[in-house]
Write an enzyme that holds these catalytic residues in place. Structure first.
Site, PDB file in Angstrom:
ATOM      1  N   GLY A 161     -67.269  11.361 -51.302  1.00 40.06           N
ATOM      2  CA  GLY A 161     -66.696  10.307 -52.151  1.00 40.06           C
ATOM      3  C   GLY A 161     -65.692   9.437 -51.406  1.00 40.06           C
ATOM      4  N   ASP A 193     -70.685  18.653 -51.866  1.00 48.46           N
ATOM      5  CA  ASP A 193     -70.695  17.512 -52.792  1.00 48.46           C
ATOM      6  C   ASP A 193     -72.048  17.500 -53.483  1.00 48.46           C
ATOM      7  OD1 ASP A 193     -70.765  14.741 -53.865  1.00 48.46           O
ATOM      8  OD2 ASP A 193     -68.978  14.455 -52.643  1.00 48.46           O
ATOM      9  N   LYS A 253     -63.870  10.846 -62.558  1.00 47.59           N
ATOM     10  CA  LYS A 253     -62.571  10.165 -62.570  1.00 47.59           C
ATOM     11  C   LYS A 253     -62.467   8.915 -63.435  1.00 47.59           C
ATOM     12  CE  LYS A 253     -63.648   7.195 -58.683  1.00 47.59           C
ATOM     13  NZ  LYS A 253     -63.212   6.506 -57.508  1.00 47.59           N
ATOM     14  N   SER A 303     -53.158  13.473 -60.143  1.00 51.41           N
ATOM     15  CA  SER A 303     -53.027  12.040 -60.405  1.00 51.41           C
ATOM     16  C   SER A 303     -51.713  11.760 -61.124  1.00 51.41           C
ATOM     17  CB  SER A 303     -54.195  11.614 -61.305  1.00 51.41           C
ATOM     18  OG  SER A 303     -53.960  10.340 -61.842  1.00 51.41           O
ATOM     19  N   TYR A 341     -59.659  12.595 -69.167  1.00 57.68           N
ATOM     20  CA  TYR A 341     -59.596  12.677 -67.700  1.00 57.68           C
ATOM     21  C   TYR A 341     -58.216  13.189 -67.266  1.00 57.68           C
ATOM     22  CZ  TYR A 341     -58.628  11.182 -62.936  1.00 57.68           C
ATOM     23  OH  TYR A 341     -58.213  11.164 -61.627  1.00 57.68           O
ATOM     24  N   LYS A 345     -56.862  16.894 -65.441  1.00 57.65           N
ATOM     25  CA  LYS A 345     -55.996  17.066 -64.261  1.00 57.65           C
ATOM     26  C   LYS A 345     -54.776  17.911 -64.614  1.00 57.65           C
ATOM     27  CE  LYS A 345     -58.305  14.705 -61.236  1.00 57.65           C
ATOM     28  NZ  LYS A 345     -58.892  15.339 -60.057  1.00 57.65           N
ATOM     29  N   ASN A 390     -52.047   4.600 -57.035  1.00 62.82           N
ATOM     30  CA  ASN A 390     -53.301   3.829 -57.101  1.00 62.82           C
ATOM     31  C   ASN A 390     -53.899   3.635 -55.713  1.00 62.82           C
ATOM     32  OD1 ASN A 390     -51.832   3.307 -59.625  1.00 62.82           O
ATOM     33  ND2 ASN A 390     -53.522   1.954 -60.081  1.00 62.82           N
ATOM     34  N   ASN A 435     -61.497  -0.421 -62.037  1.00 60.28           N
ATOM     35  CA  ASN A 435     -60.180  -0.565 -61.402  1.00 60.28           C
ATOM     36  C   ASN A 435     -59.988  -1.957 -60.811  1.00 60.28           C
ATOM     37  OD1 ASN A 435     -60.779   2.745 -60.560  1.00 60.28           O
ATOM     38  ND2 ASN A 435     -59.060   2.151 -61.835  1.00 60.28           N
ATOM     39  N   LEU A 436     -58.730  -2.333 -60.700  1.00 59.15           N
ATOM     40  CA  LEU A 436     -58.399  -3.705 -60.343  1.00 59.15           C
ATOM     41  C   LEU A 436     -58.934  -4.135 -58.968  1.00 59.15           C
ATOM     42  CD1 LEU A 436     -56.852  -6.305 -61.073  1.00 59.15           C
ATOM     43  CD2 LEU A 436     -54.849  -5.316 -59.949  1.00 59.15           C
ATOM     44  N   GLY A 446     -54.334   1.883 -73.714  1.00 56.91           N
ATOM     45  CA  GLY A 446     -53.922   3.018 -72.877  1.00 56.91           C
ATOM     46  C   GLY A 446     -53.153   2.625 -71.630  1.00 56.91           C
TER      47      GLY A 446
HETATM   48  P1  NAD Z   1     -65.278   9.763 -55.982  1.00 54.29           P
HETATM   49  O1  NAD Z   1     -66.059   9.789 -57.235  1.00 54.29           O
HETATM   50  O2  NAD Z   1     -65.552   8.694 -54.990  1.00 54.29           O
HETATM   51  O3  NAD Z   1     -65.395  11.172 -55.238  1.00 54.29           O
HETATM   52  C1  NAD Z   1     -65.558  12.377 -55.927  1.00 54.29           C
HETATM   53  C2  NAD Z   1     -66.716  13.119 -55.270  1.00 54.29           C
HETATM   54  O4  NAD Z   1     -66.889  14.375 -55.923  1.00 54.29           O
HETATM   55  C3  NAD Z   1     -68.030  12.364 -55.355  1.00 54.29           C
HETATM   56  O5  NAD Z   1     -68.624  12.328 -54.083  1.00 54.29           O
HETATM   57  C4  NAD Z   1     -68.864  13.190 -56.326  1.00 54.29           C
HETATM   58  O6  NAD Z   1     -70.249  13.129 -56.012  1.00 54.29           O
HETATM   59  C5  NAD Z   1     -68.280  14.569 -56.120  1.00 54.29           C
HETATM   60  N1  NAD Z   1     -68.411  15.489 -57.273  1.00 54.29           N
HETATM   61  C6  NAD Z   1     -68.088  15.228 -58.555  1.00 54.29           C
HETATM   62  N2  NAD Z   1     -68.311  16.328 -59.297  1.00 54.29           N
HETATM   63  C7  NAD Z   1     -68.775  17.279 -58.458  1.00 54.29           C
HETATM   64  C8  NAD Z   1     -69.182  18.625 -58.634  1.00 54.29           C
HETATM   65  N3  NAD Z   1     -69.174  19.218 -59.831  1.00 54.29           N
HETATM   66  N4  NAD Z   1     -69.609  19.323 -57.562  1.00 54.29           N
HETATM   67  C9  NAD Z   1     -69.639  18.739 -56.330  1.00 54.29           C
HETATM   68  N5  NAD Z   1     -69.263  17.476 -56.109  1.00 54.29           N
HETATM   69  C10 NAD Z   1     -68.842  16.757 -57.166  1.00 54.29           C
HETATM   70  O7  NAD Z   1     -63.720   9.754 -56.397  1.00 54.29           O
HETATM   71  P2  NAD Z   1     -62.444   9.547 -55.492  1.00 54.29           P
HETATM   72  O8  NAD Z   1     -61.840   8.249 -55.860  1.00 54.29           O
HETATM   73  O9  NAD Z   1     -62.742   9.834 -54.077  1.00 54.29           O
HETATM   74  O10 NAD Z   1     -61.506  10.670 -56.098  1.00 54.29           O
HETATM   75  C11 NAD Z   1     -61.394  11.959 -55.499  1.00 54.29           C
HETATM   76  C12 NAD Z   1     -60.464  12.810 -56.351  1.00 54.29           C
HETATM   77  O11 NAD Z   1     -59.202  12.163 -56.470  1.00 54.29           O
HETATM   78  C13 NAD Z   1     -60.984  13.005 -57.772  1.00 54.29           C
HETATM   79  O12 NAD Z   1     -60.693  14.341 -58.155  1.00 54.29           O
HETATM   80  C14 NAD Z   1     -60.157  12.042 -58.594  1.00 54.29           C
HETATM   81  O13 NAD Z   1     -59.984  12.463 -59.917  1.00 54.29           O
HETATM   82  C15 NAD Z   1     -58.828  12.068 -57.839  1.00 54.29           C
HETATM   83  N6  NAD Z   1     -58.046  10.843 -58.041  1.00 54.29           N
HETATM   84  C16 NAD Z   1     -58.619   9.632 -57.711  1.00 54.29           C
HETATM   85  C17 NAD Z   1     -57.896   8.462 -57.914  1.00 54.29           C
HETATM   86  C18 NAD Z   1     -58.496   7.121 -57.570  1.00 54.29           C
HETATM   87  O14 NAD Z   1     -57.946   6.104 -57.953  1.00 54.29           O
HETATM   88  N7  NAD Z   1     -59.589   7.038 -56.835  1.00 54.29           N
HETATM   89  C19 NAD Z   1     -56.598   8.523 -58.456  1.00 54.29           C
HETATM   90  C20 NAD Z   1     -56.053   9.764 -58.775  1.00 54.29           C
HETATM   91  C21 NAD Z   1     -56.795  10.932 -58.547  1.00 54.29           C
HETATM   92  C1  UD1 Z   2     -56.464   3.787 -63.800  1.00 53.58           C
HETATM   93  C2  UD1 Z   2     -56.511   4.895 -64.808  1.00 53.58           C
HETATM   94  C3  UD1 Z   2     -55.830   6.130 -64.217  1.00 53.58           C
HETATM   95  C4  UD1 Z   2     -56.502   6.504 -62.904  1.00 53.58           C
HETATM   96  C5  UD1 Z   2     -56.453   5.323 -61.957  1.00 53.58           C
HETATM   97  C6  UD1 Z   2     -57.233   5.593 -60.711  1.00 53.58           C
HETATM   98  C7  UD1 Z   2     -56.564   3.838 -67.018  1.00 53.58           C
HETATM   99  C8  UD1 Z   2     -55.791   3.572 -68.259  1.00 53.58           C
HETATM  100  N1  UD1 Z   2     -55.878   4.486 -66.046  1.00 53.58           N
HETATM  101  O1  UD1 Z   2     -55.101   3.499 -63.525  1.00 53.58           O
HETATM  102  O2  UD1 Z   2     -55.916   7.213 -65.118  1.00 53.58           O
HETATM  103  O3  UD1 Z   2     -55.830   7.613 -62.301  1.00 53.58           O
HETATM  104  O4  UD1 Z   2     -57.069   4.182 -62.601  1.00 53.58           O
HETATM  105  O5  UD1 Z   2     -56.938   4.619 -59.767  1.00 53.58           O
HETATM  106  O6  UD1 Z   2     -57.721   3.517 -66.898  1.00 53.58           O
HETATM  107  N2  UD1 Z   2     -56.340  -4.571 -64.526  1.00 53.58           N
HETATM  108  C9  UD1 Z   2     -56.686  -5.851 -64.922  1.00 53.58           C
HETATM  109  N3  UD1 Z   2     -58.007  -6.191 -64.910  1.00 53.58           N
HETATM  110  C10 UD1 Z   2     -58.991  -5.320 -64.519  1.00 53.58           C
HETATM  111  C11 UD1 Z   2     -58.623  -4.014 -64.113  1.00 53.58           C
HETATM  112  C12 UD1 Z   2     -57.297  -3.669 -64.133  1.00 53.58           C
HETATM  113  O7  UD1 Z   2     -55.825  -6.652 -65.261  1.00 53.58           O
HETATM  114  O8  UD1 Z   2     -60.183  -5.707 -64.557  1.00 53.58           O
HETATM  115  C13 UD1 Z   2     -54.911  -4.197 -64.503  1.00 53.58           C
HETATM  116  C14 UD1 Z   2     -54.562  -3.026 -65.389  1.00 53.58           C
HETATM  117  O9  UD1 Z   2     -54.233  -3.448 -66.685  1.00 53.58           O
HETATM  118  C15 UD1 Z   2     -53.377  -2.431 -64.625  1.00 53.58           C
HETATM  119  C16 UD1 Z   2     -53.681  -2.729 -63.162  1.00 53.58           C
HETATM  120  O10 UD1 Z   2     -54.613  -3.800 -63.185  1.00 53.58           O
HETATM  121  O11 UD1 Z   2     -52.183  -3.097 -64.969  1.00 53.58           O
HETATM  122  C17 UD1 Z   2     -54.284  -1.556 -62.417  1.00 53.58           C
HETATM  123  O12 UD1 Z   2     -55.409  -1.082 -63.140  1.00 53.58           O
HETATM  124  P1  UD1 Z   2     -56.397   0.049 -62.541  1.00 53.58           P
HETATM  125  O13 UD1 Z   2     -56.801  -0.322 -61.178  1.00 53.58           O
HETATM  126  O14 UD1 Z   2     -57.479   0.265 -63.549  1.00 53.58           O
HETATM  127  O15 UD1 Z   2     -55.465   1.315 -62.412  1.00 53.58           O
HETATM  128  P2  UD1 Z   2     -54.564   2.052 -63.521  1.00 53.58           P
HETATM  129  O16 UD1 Z   2     -54.756   1.485 -64.864  1.00 53.58           O
HETATM  130  O17 UD1 Z   2     -53.182   2.112 -63.006  1.00 53.58           O
END
Ligand code: NAD
Ligand code: UD1
Length: 349
Positions: free
Chosen positions: A13, A34, A87, A127, A151, A155, A187, A207-208, A306
């Site tokens: 991932g 994975d 996620k 997170s 979600y 966590k 983020n 996500n943004l 939210g």
């Molecule tokens: P991602 O989806 O790119 O990576 C997650 C990986 O886990 C993927 O490759 C998916 O195929 C694999 N996976 C999911 N369920 C599985 C299972 N049951 N068995 C084996 N593999 C499995 O996500 P990411 O952005 O790389 O996030 C990684 C971790 O970080 C996640 O746990 C996510 O919740 C956490 N996290 C991510 C963010 C973010 O913004 N990306 C923020 C906070 C926390």
């Molecule tokens: C979101 C998740 C959070 C998760 C994180 C992973 C929600 C409510 N929260 O956080 O649980 O851990 O992603 O990175 O979904 N925005 C816009 N336009 C868009 C997208 C986002 O204006 O199309 C704004 C949002 O309102 C926020 C900021 O951009 O103010 C960041 O958003 P985003 O990237 O989705 O992250 P979080 O909301 O912080």
């Protein structure tokens, strides 16, 4: 000489693949498990290309007890970085059981397999979403917890389970105690500087940053800015964006500390991984346009349910105890996102 072997769950991932690079570059052996539910094996091929090193990949689900036991039997794993999980907040509201099964049950199975193999060093992807309502917008690790969607609750539950697991060591007088770091990400954005690996979201991004870059490259028409009437300096939401490479460096620091005398008698500790500085949505758009020279078309839309107005990390504990702080600035994060986006307009396909 190679260091120890680290099992990286979810290593194909977005964040896991960047962690594989840092581990390989630091001379660890890497084993990835994975199920490819949200990733492609191409990311791992590129990790090998970037590092000129190989890793061991098992396509398996972490909920598959036998598959995990076989991996622990075959490989000399000493520590686990646990990224595997689902996620997407919106999806978690529609499919709570799927999220609890995948994230919570998956972690239970992993912890059992680790216990049976006597592998007790774990770095877990938590997170900032585990924090509850607070009087301050700069979150410290001792702030009250209380997630508001399935979600986030998955966590939070995992954190609680891992705290209980660690606490049980003193009850049973464990010889080799659990050593666990709960890393609370703010983020994560950006990509490896090579532009070969990055975030490859399925469908329309939530996500943004991926949304902004897909508008800039012409894949999406227009960004909706969710709310311009928040009590922030320009009315739009403020977040703590952190470069994914900085983030994964924090994991290696955490692993070092788990293996140091500070954790000699075990423990389970949470650390924020953020920069400590927030940027608004409008600041992100403006900086994106300056760094890339591309226009980001946007409109102001209603608030997203939210969402918080403002949230950023107090990163002092990670600096004090892990010796880690984020080095890259917003320009770096955007330049690397754009480099990945331009080189891979369709993601890994
Ligand atoms: P991602 O989806 O790119 O990576 C997650 C990986 O886990 C993927 O490759 C998916 O195929 C694999 N996976 C999911 N369920 C599985 C299972 N049951 N068995 C084996 N593999 C499995 O996500 P990411 O952005 O790389 O996030 C990684 C971790 O970080 C996640 O746990 C996510 O919740 C956490 N996290 C991510 C963010 C973010 O913004 N990306 C923020 C906070 C926390
Ligand atoms: C979101 C998740 C959070 C998760 C994180 C992973 C929600 C409510 N929260 O956080 O649980 O851990 O992603 O990175 O979904 N925005 C816009 N336009 C868009 C997208 C986002 O204006 O199309 C704004 C949002 O309102 C926020 C900021 O951009 O103010 C960041 O958003 P985003 O990237 O989705 O992250 P979080 O909301 O912080």
């Amino acid at each position: 000489m190679s260091k120890q072997t680290v099992l990286v769950t979810g290593g194909a991932g977005y964040i896991g693949s960047h962690a594989c690079i840092e581990l390989l570059e630091a001379e660890y052996q890497v084993v990835v498990v994975d199920n490819l539910s949200n990733s492609k094996p191409e990311s791992l091929r590129r990790v090998e290309r970037i590092t000129d090193k190989s890793l061991q990949f098992y396509e398996a689900d972490i909920r598959d007890k036998q598959a995990l036991a076989a991996i622990f039997n075959r490989e000399s794993i000493t520590a686990v970085m646990h990224f595997a999980g689902l996620k997407a907040v919106g999806e978690s509201c529609a499919q709570p059981l799927n999220y609890y099964h995948n994230n919570v049950y998956g972690t239970l199975v992993l912890a059992e397999a680790m216990s049976e193999a006597n592998v007790k060093q774990l770095v877990f992807s938590s997170s900032a979403t585990v924090y509850g309502e607070s009087a301050s917008v700069q979150y410290a690790e001792d702030f009250p917890l209380g997630a508001i969607n399935p979600y986030g609750r998955s966590k939070f539950m995992i954190e609680e389970i891992l705290r209980d697991l660690s606490a049980a060591d003193s009850v049973i007088g464990a010889q080799s105690p659990w050593k666990i770091a709960l890393l609370r990400y703010f983020n994560p954005i950006g990509a490896h500087e090579s532009g070969l690996i990055g975030e490859d979201p399925n469908g329309i991004p939530n996500n943004l940053m991926p949304y902004v870059s897909q508008v800039a490259i012409g894949k999406l028409e227009q960004l909706s800015v969710f709310g311009d009437d928040y009590p922030t300096h320009d009315g739009t939401g403020v977040r703590d964006y952190i470069h994914v490479v900085d983030l994964v460096k924090g994991h290696l620091k955490a692993l070092d500390v788990l293996q140091s005398e500070k954790f000699e008698s075990g423990g389970c500790k949470a650390y924020n991984l953020g920069t400590g500085r927030g940027y608004s949505v409008l600041e992100i758009i403006k900086t994106f346009e300056t760094v890339t020279g591309r226009k980001v078309d946007y409109k102001i839309a209603p608030r997203r349910a939210g969402d918080l107005a403002e949230c950023f990390a107090n990163p002092e504990l990670a600096y004090k105890e892990l010796g880690w702080k984020a080095e890259k600035n917003l320009d770096d994060m955007i330049a690397d996102t754009w480099n990945w986006q331009c080189q891979n307009p369709q993601g890994y396909v």
